[in-house]
Scaffold this motif. Structure first.
Motif, PDB file in Angstrom:
ATOM      1  N   ALA A  94       0.873  -1.447   0.076  1.00 32.13           N
ATOM      2  CA  ALA A  94       0.092  -0.001   0.138  1.00 32.13           C
ATOM      3  C   ALA A  94       0.805   1.220   0.021  1.00 32.13           C
ATOM      4  O   ALA A  94       1.947   1.097   0.264  1.00 32.13           O
ATOM      5  N   VAL A  98      -0.561   4.248   4.799  1.00 33.64           N
ATOM      6  CA  VAL A  98      -1.692   3.304   4.780  1.00 33.64           C
ATOM      7  C   VAL A  98      -1.145   2.035   5.377  1.00 33.64           C
ATOM      8  O   VAL A  98      -0.287   1.235   4.835  1.00 33.64           O
ATOM      9  N   ASP A 270      -8.162   7.472   1.904  1.00 26.28           N
ATOM     10  CA  ASP A 270      -8.052   7.151   3.258  1.00 26.28           C
ATOM     11  C   ASP A 270      -8.435   5.837   3.649  1.00 26.28           C
ATOM     12  O   ASP A 270      -7.857   5.159   4.557  1.00 26.28           O
ATOM     13  N   CYS A 272      -9.054   1.986   1.443  1.00 29.15           N
ATOM     14  CA  CYS A 272      -9.386   1.389   0.145  1.00 29.15           C
ATOM     15  C   CYS A 272      -9.817   0.093   0.218  1.00 29.15           C
ATOM     16  O   CYS A 272      -9.249  -0.718   1.042  1.00 29.15           O
ATOM     17  N   LEU A 289      -8.165  -1.321   3.558  1.00 31.12           N
ATOM     18  CA  LEU A 289      -6.873  -0.802   3.780  1.00 31.12           C
ATOM     19  C   LEU A 289      -7.025   0.584   4.398  1.00 31.12           C
ATOM     20  O   LEU A 289      -7.840   1.365   3.725  1.00 31.12           O
ATOM     21  N   ARG A 291      -5.720   4.238   6.297  1.00 30.73           N
ATOM     22  CA  ARG A 291      -4.476   5.018   6.941  1.00 30.73           C
ATOM     23  C   ARG A 291      -4.205   4.790   8.402  1.00 30.73           C
ATOM     24  O   ARG A 291      -5.449   4.930   9.212  1.00 30.73           O
ATOM     25  N   THR A 292      -3.104   4.840   8.919  1.00 26.54           N
ATOM     26  CA  THR A 292      -2.835   4.516  10.254  1.00 26.54           C
ATOM     27  C   THR A 292      -3.279   5.679  11.232  1.00 26.54           C
ATOM     28  O   THR A 292      -4.025   5.196  12.032  1.00 26.54           O
TER      29      THR A 292
END
Length: 448
Positions: A94, A98, A270, A272, A289, A291-292
């Motif tokens: 990714a 992400v 943001d 996926c 997936l 974003r952290t």
């Protein structure tokens, strides 16, 4: 006592009174039915799913080995090695930033999950009013109630409208017909993105949670927007504090010539969503997936995702996902999809582009589409009674090629033949399929 005579099928088919051939075997990108007839499959199992080819022994072994070791455990209280490994592999593939993954049983679930994650994120930030979703039309996001709510196809979801959530729909960046007809480049990007911004403003930016989009949508005729369109949509989302969610159920896992289609456009979502090619069709598997920073925001407020699906992170499914990704990376299938996609596009233009019934050829990587028109001059669609989609699909099956033509009730999209071959497809196989389609078109178009 069982009887030997044939009985009526107990299966509730999608079209209850249709007759369905029975497929009994597959190898690579070929299928065999119960009569022994062989088919060249240019659809990856009829839904862009069997991306690495069927019958691969290493996938079967990964599945069997995991079944012998740990067949199932629910992930509400524990984790398992295969879930951890698949999440790590996806995070490595990714874009930067992400770094978290949550699993589901398929694409519809993943799309719904991403909406729930977005909701938890906004709640963690105290934005209780952010409940609304902006989506595009035409589009397709799945068959569950939430996914249907986001789907921009009235022919699909109209029967269920009383049960669906309200979702604001904006015209997709299609320039073959409709309000953006004939626009190119920055003109198309600017007008189409402005429509998204206007919809957000009209809805109330402080009430919008997320924008849900497909990078390239089969429902929208595989129209490929200018890169600046997605960059503008990304900027609009950021300006309004809205999350951008990409549905890469079809486009992800290498089909477009990048692992994620949004990589072509230089945009990072943001959230996926992946499915289909992620498991190669060997098991049901989807993934979101994230974003952290979104996960960290949820965690710091001690919020939790209580509504976990039973097969989220299931060991066998994740073991298959790991094995499929290993094949994709080891065999360079992302790069191969880009090269084979360019070959297929050139082949379609050379073999079909001159036919008067062909209105436009478009797509990206190994997802290409041929749209048919009654008249090239005004891009007129064929009326439903012409039965273009059904007649072409049936004719291809009769000639031993699984290649579907889809009808559309959208004013923006007509009858389209869709190519979703396996990423392992050979050039000669593509030549064979296109040659059969050319022959069928030359034979049939005079009847419409």
């Amino acid at each position: 006592m069982a009887t030997s005579h044939p009985r009526e099928s107990a299966v509730f088919y999608r079209v209850p009174d249709d007759q369905y051939p029975t497929m009994v075997r597959a190898s690579g990108f070929h299928l065999w039915d119960s009569s022994g007839k062989q088919y060249l499959d240019l659809s990856s199992g009829i839904s862009a799913t069997a991306g690495i080819g069927q019958g691969r022994p290493e996938i079967a072994e990964a599945m069997a080995a995991q079944a012998r070791t740990l067949s199932f455990v629910h992930n509400s209280r524990v984790t398992n090695d295969q879930q951890e490994l698949l999440a790590a592999r996806l995070a490595d593939l990714a874009p930067e930033g992400v770094g978290k993954v949550m699993f589901t049983s398929g694409g519809s679930e993943a799309n719904e999950l991403s909406i729930r994650i977005a909701r938890q994120y906004h709640l963690a930030r105290g934005d209780w009013e952010r409940t609304k979703i902006i989506a595009l039309a035409p589009s397709y996001h799945g068959a569950t109630v939430g996914a249907l709510s986001m789907t921009g196809r009235w022919d699909v979801n109209r029967a269920y409208d009383p049960h669906l959530m309200h979702t604001v729909k904006v015209t997709a960046p299609v320039n073959f017909r409709g309000p953006f007809a004939g626009l190119e480049g920055e003109a198309l990007a600017g007008r189409a993105a402005a429509a998204v911004d206007s919809a957000i403003e009209a809805t109330g930016p402080h009430t919008v949670s997320a924008v849900m989009v497909e990078p390239v949508s089969p429902a929208a005729g595989m129209a490929v927007p200018p890169a600046s369109y997605w960059q503008k949509v990304r900027e609009i989302c950021d300006r309004h504090g809205i999350l951008m969610i990409t549905d890469e159920i079809v486009t992800g896992a290498g089909r477009t010539g990048e692992f994620l289609a949004m990589e072509h456009f230089g945009v990072v979502a943001d959230l996926c969503n992946l499915a289909k090619g992620l498991s190669g069709g060997y098991v049901p598997l989807g993934a979101t997936l994230v974003r952290t920073g979104i996960v960290e925001e949820i965690a710091v407020q001690s919020r939790r995702m209580a509504e976990v699906h039973t097969f989220s992170g299931a060991p066998i499914s994740c073991a298959v996902g790991v094995a499929v990704l290993e094949v994709i990376v080891r065999e360079g299938l992302v790069e191969r999809a880009a090269k084979r996609g360019a070959f297929l596009r050139s082949l379609l233009e050379d073999e079909l582009g001159h036919l008067p019934v062909v209105g436009e050829i478009r797509g990206i990587g190994l997802m290409q589409m041929v749209e048919y028109v009654r008249s090239r001059d005004d891009r007129e669609k064929f009326p439903p009674e012409s039965n273009v989609a059904a007649s072409l699909s049936a004719a291809m099956y009769e000639r031993g090629v699984v290649l579907n033509t889809l009808g559309s009730q959208s004013a923006l999209v007509g009858d389209c033949t869709v190519f979703f071959p396996a990423l392992t497809i050979g050039e000669s196989d593509l030549e064979q399929g296109v040659a059969v389609l050319r022959d069928v078109l030359e034979e049939h178009h005079g009847r419409w």
